[in-house]
Each structure stands twice: as structure tokens, then as C-alpha cells.
Design a protein around this motif. Structure first.
Motif, PDB file in Angstrom:
ATOM      1  N   UNK A  60       0.814  -1.212   0.000  1.00 50.33           N
ATOM      2  CA  UNK A  60       0.000   0.000   0.000  1.00 50.33           C
ATOM      3  C   UNK A  60       0.851   1.267   0.000  1.00 50.33           C
ATOM      4  N   UNK A  61       1.868   1.309   0.879  1.00 50.81           N
ATOM      5  CA  UNK A  61       2.680   2.529   0.951  1.00 50.81           C
ATOM      6  C   UNK A  61       3.473   2.778  -0.330  1.00 50.81           C
ATOM      7  N   UNK A  62       4.153   1.754  -0.884  1.00 55.07           N
ATOM      8  CA  UNK A  62       4.829   1.987  -2.171  1.00 55.07           C
ATOM      9  C   UNK A  62       3.872   2.397  -3.282  1.00 55.07           C
ATOM     10  N   UNK A  63       2.647   1.855  -3.247  1.00 51.63           N
ATOM     11  CA  UNK A  63       1.665   2.200  -4.275  1.00 51.63           C
ATOM     12  C   UNK A  63       1.225   3.651  -4.157  1.00 51.63           C
ATOM     13  N   UNK A  64       1.078   4.136  -2.930  1.00 47.74           N
ATOM     14  CA  UNK A  64       0.726   5.538  -2.722  1.00 47.74           C
ATOM     15  C   UNK A  64       1.815   6.439  -3.297  1.00 47.74           C
ATOM     16  N   UNK A  65       3.075   6.125  -2.965  1.00 46.84           N
ATOM     17  CA  UNK A  65       4.195   6.938  -3.444  1.00 46.84           C
ATOM     18  C   UNK A  65       4.308   6.879  -4.964  1.00 46.84           C
ATOM     19  N   UNK A  66       4.111   5.678  -5.528  1.00 51.30           N
ATOM     20  CA  UNK A  66       4.186   5.500  -6.983  1.00 51.30           C
ATOM     21  C   UNK A  66       3.107   6.318  -7.693  1.00 51.30           C
ATOM     22  N   UNK A  67       1.883   6.157  -7.257  1.00 46.16           N
ATOM     23  CA  UNK A  67       0.768   6.856  -7.899  1.00 46.16           C
ATOM     24  C   UNK A  67       0.868   8.366  -7.698  1.00 46.16           C
ATOM     25  N   UNK A  68       1.305   8.771  -6.506  1.00 43.13           N
ATOM     26  CA  UNK A  68       1.422  10.202  -6.221  1.00 43.13           C
ATOM     27  C   UNK A  68       2.502  10.850  -7.079  1.00 43.13           C
ATOM     28  N   UNK A  69       3.631  10.152  -7.232  1.00 39.25           N
ATOM     29  CA  UNK A  69       4.721  10.713  -8.049  1.00 39.25           C
ATOM     30  C   UNK A  69       4.286  10.860  -9.502  1.00 39.25           C
ATOM     31  N   UNK A  70       3.553   9.873 -10.030  1.00 38.31           N
ATOM     32  CA  UNK A  70       3.071   9.959 -11.407  1.00 38.31           C
ATOM     33  C   UNK A  70       1.965  11.005 -11.535  1.00 38.31           C
ATOM     34  N   UNK A  71       1.188  11.193 -10.484  1.00 35.21           N
ATOM     35  CA  UNK A  71       0.154  12.234 -10.502  1.00 35.21           C
ATOM     36  C   UNK A  71       0.786  13.615 -10.583  1.00 35.21           C
ATOM     37  N   UNK A  72       1.801  13.853  -9.759  1.00 35.32           N
ATOM     38  CA  UNK A  72       2.487  15.159  -9.768  1.00 35.32           C
ATOM     39  C   UNK A  72       3.144  15.399 -11.122  1.00 35.32           C
ATOM     40  N   UNK A  73       3.842  14.387 -11.627  1.00 31.25           N
ATOM     41  CA  UNK A  73       4.477  14.496 -12.942  1.00 31.25           C
ATOM     42  C   UNK A  73       3.451  14.833 -14.020  1.00 31.25           C
ATOM     43  N   UNK A  74       2.317  14.159 -13.991  1.00 29.65           N
ATOM     44  CA  UNK A  74       1.285  14.366 -15.006  1.00 29.65           C
ATOM     45  C   UNK A  74       0.620  15.729 -14.876  1.00 29.65           C
ATOM     46  N   UNK A  75       0.395  16.172 -13.645  1.00 28.95           N
ATOM     47  CA  UNK A  75      -0.223  17.486 -13.432  1.00 28.95           C
ATOM     48  C   UNK A  75       0.676  18.593 -13.971  1.00 28.95           C
ATOM     49  N   UNK A  76       1.956  18.527 -13.628  1.00 26.84           N
ATOM     50  CA  UNK A  76       2.895  19.543 -14.118  1.00 26.84           C
ATOM     51  C   UNK A  76       2.998  19.475 -15.641  1.00 26.84           C
ATOM     52  N   UNK A  77       3.076  18.250 -16.174  1.00 26.49           N
ATOM     53  CA  UNK A  77       3.151  18.082 -17.622  1.00 26.49           C
ATOM     54  C   UNK A  77       1.918  18.621 -18.321  1.00 26.49           C
TER      55      UNK A  77
END
Length: 268
Positions: A60-77
Motif C-alpha cells: 500500500x505505501x509503495x503504491x501511494x508513493x508510486x501513484x502520487x509521483x506519477x500524478x504530480x508528474x502528469x499534473x505539471x506536464x
């Protein structure tokens, strides 16, 4: 430079990015995408076989970090590429927004265009969480990952028309989708209509992808759009197949009687 232009120094690393070297690298190495896809196929099928008799992992914790990092990357992009596309639309019109190759060379968009195509390789890691957590892995998920990676690398090397629309739409949908999955992985209660909204946005993206491909073909005949017939054919077939598969997923998940609780398709 006149007084109305923005100094390139304000863009920092984005303006200093050497897009020509990036394009040259992709022209020489784009076929490496097949290697990534081969390894990915081993993960999809070999991983499921490996986990068949084993207990699922929580992660669960790695999945949160993974999804959050891709969310931030996608939002900025999405913000950075969207700003460029809005500028072209407002100043030069819809046709130019599709046919102009400036997306690959603009002071901001050039970096995000390359970051986009490279990101399709690490995004394959989405599937690792599904396999290790022994969740249902649908055809649409892994088919989409493989074809997007191949087409993105194949197209970037030729800086074909339509890329600005394809990438900006994908960034925008990803911003929603990965934010949704980060929230779910963190245990937050997310309104069910949001899942419907995300899948609807995915369907809209695919429909627009088909339309852009058709317009590129039409305007290529008059010399206004830079592309190649084989690229347009692959793009049209890819987006059309996505449109059918996402529409089917929408029906099976949200409309069919006895369907399970709504959950956005983690495939785009």
C-alpha cells in the motif's frame, strides 16, 4: 526580442533542454522500446504464473508513493503542455495546433514532449503492483501500455503532426487518473462519480485521437501537416481500438446490470 516576449531564462532547465540531441537519440534508439515491451510481457505472464501459488503482497505505501509521483508528474506536464497548446489555439487556430511541429521545439513544451515519451517505459511499473497484489489484470491494461510505448517512441523520432494534442490529452487524463489511484491507495474515500468521469475522459481522449489522426491525413495531402502514411495508419488503428475497448469497459463496469462497484480503468 521585443518587450512582449518572455525571456527564455525564466524557463530554466526547460529552455536549456537540447531537444535536437534528444530527437537524434530517439532516431537511433527507438527500437529499444521493443526490448522494454519484451521484458514487460515477461512480467505480465511470468509474474502472474509466479504469484499463482503465493500470497498476495500489500504494497500500500509503495503504491501511494508510486501513484502520487506519477500524478504530480502528469499534473505539471498537463499544465506546461496545456499552456503551449492554448497559446497556439488562441493565436494561430485549431489547424495550426494540430499541424505545427513547434510543440517539439518550444522553450517549455520541448522538454515535456521528451519527458512524456520516456515516461512510457517506467509507467510499465503499474502492472507490477497489479501482479504482486494479485489483482485482476485485464487485456486493455497491458495492451494499452505496450502500444503506447511503441507508438510514442516511434512517433517522437519523426516529430509528426498531432503530437501536441496526443501528449497534452494523455498528460491531462493521467493527472486525474493517478490522483484518483493515489487517493484510493491511501485509503481515502473517493466519490464514485469520479471513476465514471475518468473513464469518460479516457473515451473522449480516444475519440479525439481518431479525429486528430484523420485531420492529419487530410491536411497532409495539401502539405500542411508533417507526417507519414504508416504513422497515421498506426495511430488511427491504435486509437480506434482504444475507443472500442474503453467503451466496452465503460459498459461492463458502469452500465451493465450486476456490475461491480465503479472503479476507473488503470490503463491510461
Amino acid at each position: 526580442m521585443n518587450d512582449t516576449e518572455t525571456p527564455l531564462s525564466e524557463y530554466g532547465f526547460e529552455s536549456r533542454f537540447d531537444e535536437r540531441s534528444a530527437i537524434e537519440w530517439m532516431q537511433a534508439n527507438w527500437t529499444k522500446a521493443f526490448v522494454f515491451c519484451g521484458l514487460y510481457a515477461m512480467l505480465v505472464f511470468g509474474g502472474q504464473h509466479f504469484m499463482k501459488e503465493r500470497q498476495k503482497l500489500n504494497l500500500r505505501r509503495p503504491l501511494v508513493l508510486w501513484s502520487l509521483s506519477l500524478a504530480v508528474f502528469s499534473i505539471v506536464g498537463a499544465v506546461r503542455t496545456g499552456w503551449y497548446m492554448l497559446h497556439v489555439l488562441s493565436s494561430s487556430g485549431f489547424k495550426t495546433s494540430i499541424c505545427d511541429q513547434g510543440f517539439y521545439y518550444g522553450p517549455v513544451s520541448k522538454f515535456w514532449a521528451y519527458a512524456f515519451v520516456l515516461s512510457k517505459a517506467p509507467e510499465l511499473g503499474d502492472t507490477a503492483f497489479i501482479v504482486l497484489r494479485k489483482q485482476r489484470l485485464i487485456f486493455l491494461h497491458w495492451y494499452h501500455h505496450i502500444t503506447v510505448l511503441l507508438y510514442s517512441w516511434y512517433s517522437y523520432k519523426d516529430t509528426v503532426a498531432g503530437g501536441g494534442w496526443f501528449m497534452t490529452m494523455n498528460f491531462s487524463v493521467h493527472a486525474l487518473m493517478y490522483s484518483y489511484y493515489a487517493a484510493r491507495a491511501a485509503g481515502l474515500r473517493v466519490p464514485r462519480p469520479l471513476a465514471v468521469l475518468i473513464t469518460s475522459a479516457q473515451i473522449g481522449q480516444m475519440a479525439m485521437g481518431v479525429a486528430v489522426s484523420a485531420l492529419v491525413y487530410r491536411w497532409m495531402q495539401t502539405g500542411d501537416c508533417h507526417s507519414y502514411l504508416d504513422n497515421i495508419v498506426w495511430a488511427a488503428l491504435m486509437y480506434l481500438s482504444y475507443l472500442v475497448l474503453f467503451s466496452q469497459f465503460f459498459y461492463q463496469t458502469y452500465l451493465k446490470r450486476g456490475a461491480p462497484p465503479p472503479k476507473a480503468a488503470k490503463v491510461d
